[in-house]
Design a protein around this motif. Sequence first.
Motif, PDB file in Angstrom:
ATOM      1  N   SER A   1       4.689  -8.006 -13.366  1.00 14.37           N
ATOM      2  CA  SER A   1       6.115  -8.770 -13.799  1.00 14.37           C
ATOM      3  C   SER A   1       6.981  -8.527 -12.626  1.00 14.37           C
ATOM      4  N   TRP A   2       6.799  -7.690 -11.767  1.00 16.84           N
ATOM      5  CA  TRP A   2       7.932  -7.350 -10.551  1.00 16.84           C
ATOM      6  C   TRP A   2       7.781  -8.514  -9.702  1.00 16.84           C
ATOM      7  N   LEU A   3       6.735  -9.190  -9.757  1.00 17.83           N
ATOM      8  CA  LEU A   3       6.397 -10.127  -8.582  1.00 17.83           C
ATOM      9  C   LEU A   3       7.242 -11.378  -8.910  1.00 17.83           C
ATOM     10  N   PRO A   4       7.948 -11.785  -7.873  1.00 17.27           N
ATOM     11  CA  PRO A   4       8.766 -13.131  -8.095  1.00 17.27           C
ATOM     12  C   PRO A   4       7.925 -14.560  -8.681  1.00 17.27           C
ATOM     13  N   ASP A   5       6.724 -14.294  -8.244  1.00 17.99           N
ATOM     14  CA  ASP A   5       5.911 -15.583  -8.943  1.00 17.99           C
ATOM     15  C   ASP A   5       4.828 -15.260  -9.820  1.00 17.99           C
ATOM     16  N   ALA A   6       5.348 -14.171 -10.830  1.00 13.21           N
ATOM     17  CA  ALA A   6       4.286 -13.618 -11.608  1.00 13.21           C
ATOM     18  C   ALA A   6       3.360 -14.325 -12.684  1.00 13.21           C
ATOM     19  N   GLY A   7       3.966 -15.399 -13.047  1.00 17.16           N
ATOM     20  CA  GLY A   7       3.471 -16.573 -13.951  1.00 17.16           C
ATOM     21  C   GLY A   7       2.931 -17.735 -13.219  1.00 17.16           C
ATOM     22  N   ALA A   8       3.710 -18.102 -12.202  1.00 21.10           N
ATOM     23  CA  ALA A   8       3.424 -19.262 -11.436  1.00 21.10           C
ATOM     24  C   ALA A   8       2.177 -19.476 -10.435  1.00 21.10           C
ATOM     25  N   ALA A   9       1.694 -18.466 -10.028  1.00 21.32           N
ATOM     26  CA  ALA A   9       0.200 -18.676  -8.908  1.00 21.32           C
ATOM     27  C   ALA A   9      -0.832 -18.952  -9.912  1.00 21.32           C
ATOM     28  N   ALA A  10      -1.843 -19.785  -9.356  1.00 23.17           N
ATOM     29  CA  ALA A  10      -3.102 -19.957 -10.024  1.00 23.17           C
ATOM     30  C   ALA A  10      -4.010 -18.697 -10.085  1.00 23.17           C
ATOM     31  N   GLY A  11      -3.805 -18.020  -9.056  1.00 25.52           N
ATOM     32  CA  GLY A  11      -4.325 -16.893  -8.904  1.00 25.52           C
ATOM     33  C   GLY A  11      -3.868 -15.831  -7.783  1.00 25.52           C
ATOM     34  N   ARG A  12      -4.306 -14.647  -7.840  1.00 27.66           N
ATOM     35  CA  ARG A  12      -3.757 -13.750  -6.817  1.00 27.66           C
ATOM     36  C   ARG A  12      -5.114 -13.140  -5.951  1.00 27.66           C
ATOM     37  N   LEU A  13      -4.806 -13.166  -4.714  1.00 25.03           N
ATOM     38  CA  LEU A  13      -5.952 -12.635  -4.045  1.00 25.03           C
ATOM     39  C   LEU A  13      -5.466 -11.607  -2.967  1.00 25.03           C
ATOM     40  N   VAL A  14      -5.784 -10.338  -3.017  1.00 29.23           N
ATOM     41  CA  VAL A  14      -5.677  -9.266  -2.169  1.00 29.23           C
ATOM     42  C   VAL A  14      -7.122  -9.054  -1.182  1.00 29.23           C
ATOM     43  N   ALA A  15      -6.593  -9.197   0.119  1.00 32.85           N
ATOM     44  CA  ALA A  15      -7.734  -9.036   1.206  1.00 32.85           C
ATOM     45  C   ALA A  15      -7.478  -7.724   1.875  1.00 32.85           C
ATOM     46  N   VAL A  16      -8.253  -6.673   1.644  1.00 28.79           N
ATOM     47  CA  VAL A  16      -8.121  -5.294   2.195  1.00 28.79           C
ATOM     48  C   VAL A  16      -9.087  -5.567   3.579  1.00 28.79           C
ATOM     49  N   THR A  17      -8.389  -5.208   4.695  1.00 31.53           N
ATOM     50  CA  THR A  17      -9.021  -5.549   5.959  1.00 31.53           C
ATOM     51  C   THR A  17      -9.100  -4.038   6.612  1.00 31.53           C
ATOM     52  N   SER A  18      -9.882  -3.967   7.717  1.00 29.63           N
ATOM     53  CA  SER A  18      -9.981  -2.736   8.666  1.00 29.63           C
ATOM     54  C   SER A  18      -9.912  -1.314   7.758  1.00 29.63           C
ATOM     55  N   TRP A  19     -10.650  -1.117   6.869  1.00 29.28           N
ATOM     56  CA  TRP A  19     -10.614  -0.265   5.826  1.00 29.28           C
ATOM     57  C   TRP A  19     -11.512   0.938   6.027  1.00 29.28           C
ATOM     58  N   SER A  20     -12.585   0.643   7.035  1.00 28.58           N
ATOM     59  CA  SER A  20     -13.571   1.703   7.196  1.00 28.58           C
ATOM     60  C   SER A  20     -13.164   2.815   7.828  1.00 28.58           C
ATOM     61  N   GLY A  21     -12.184   2.830   8.673  1.00 27.60           N
ATOM     62  CA  GLY A  21     -11.744   4.225   9.314  1.00 27.60           C
ATOM     63  C   GLY A  21     -10.869   4.997   8.141  1.00 27.60           C
ATOM     64  N   TYR A  22     -10.281   4.232   7.323  1.00 22.08           N
ATOM     65  CA  TYR A  22      -9.802   5.352   6.162  1.00 22.08           C
ATOM     66  C   TYR A  22     -10.965   5.527   5.325  1.00 22.08           C
ATOM     67  N   ALA A  23     -11.544   4.848   4.897  1.00 21.08           N
ATOM     68  CA  ALA A  23     -12.925   5.301   4.199  1.00 21.08           C
ATOM     69  C   ALA A  23     -13.658   6.581   4.736  1.00 21.08           C
ATOM     70  N   GLY A  24     -13.915   6.526   6.122  1.00 20.75           N
ATOM     71  CA  GLY A  24     -14.668   7.330   6.739  1.00 20.75           C
ATOM     72  C   GLY A  24     -13.745   8.695   7.002  1.00 20.75           C
ATOM     73  N   ALA A  25     -12.394   8.594   7.105  1.00 16.21           N
ATOM     74  CA  ALA A  25     -11.737   9.844   7.299  1.00 16.21           C
ATOM     75  C   ALA A  25     -11.317  10.511   5.965  1.00 16.21           C
ATOM     76  N   ARG A  26     -11.216   9.726   4.861  1.00 18.21           N
ATOM     77  CA  ARG A  26     -11.040  10.378   3.723  1.00 18.21           C
ATOM     78  C   ARG A  26     -11.834   9.601   2.646  1.00 18.21           C
ATOM     79  N   PRO A  27     -13.126   9.864   2.560  1.00 15.57           N
ATOM     80  CA  PRO A  27     -13.968   9.372   1.474  1.00 15.57           C
ATOM     81  C   PRO A  27     -13.320   9.495   0.025  1.00 15.57           C
ATOM     82  N   SER A  28     -13.000  10.613  -0.436  1.00 19.84           N
ATOM     83  CA  SER A  28     -12.579  10.957  -1.712  1.00 19.84           C
ATOM     84  C   SER A  28     -11.217  10.102  -2.164  1.00 19.84           C
TER      85      SER A  28
END
Length: 144
Positions: free
Chosen positions: A65-92
């Motif tokens: 609800s804090w998003l300015p377009d909380a209900g206006a978007a047709a959908g929401r997409l979050v693309a998480v990139t360059s994650w393998s360094g973090y995953a390898g450094a902190r697996p848990s």
Amino acid sequence: MTLHPQPLAPALAAAEAAGWTTVRLDLDGVRGKAGLMRRCGEALRLPEWFGGNWDALADVLQDLSWLPDAGAAAGRLVAVTSWSGYAGARPSEWETFVEVLEEAVDFWREQEPGLTVVLAEPEPERGPAAGAPPRAPRLRRRRG
């Protein structure tokens, strides 16, 4: 899900053209939970009251609800990139982060607009087995 970065820009553009809100969460250089929370806050433009812990992240991803377009978007997409360094450094921590993302996607699955998250990394040069570290078993409790 893993998405090769080459088609990432066209995929984001297509989602935006379809009326989706898109965010690229780049984890390059993130090596700890504090850095991850800062990066999430910046990329997702989280509200000031975001507490910077796993439960707070889960809360803001399930109450958009804090998003300015909380209900206006047709959908929401979050693309998480360059994650393998973090995953390898902190697996848990990575496993907990993935769990929070999965819970958010599951929460929005039956609602409109929904939430989709993709994990994008370059394909390994030595074959599919050389990718990101294997996922640990699912955690039963989230750590604060």
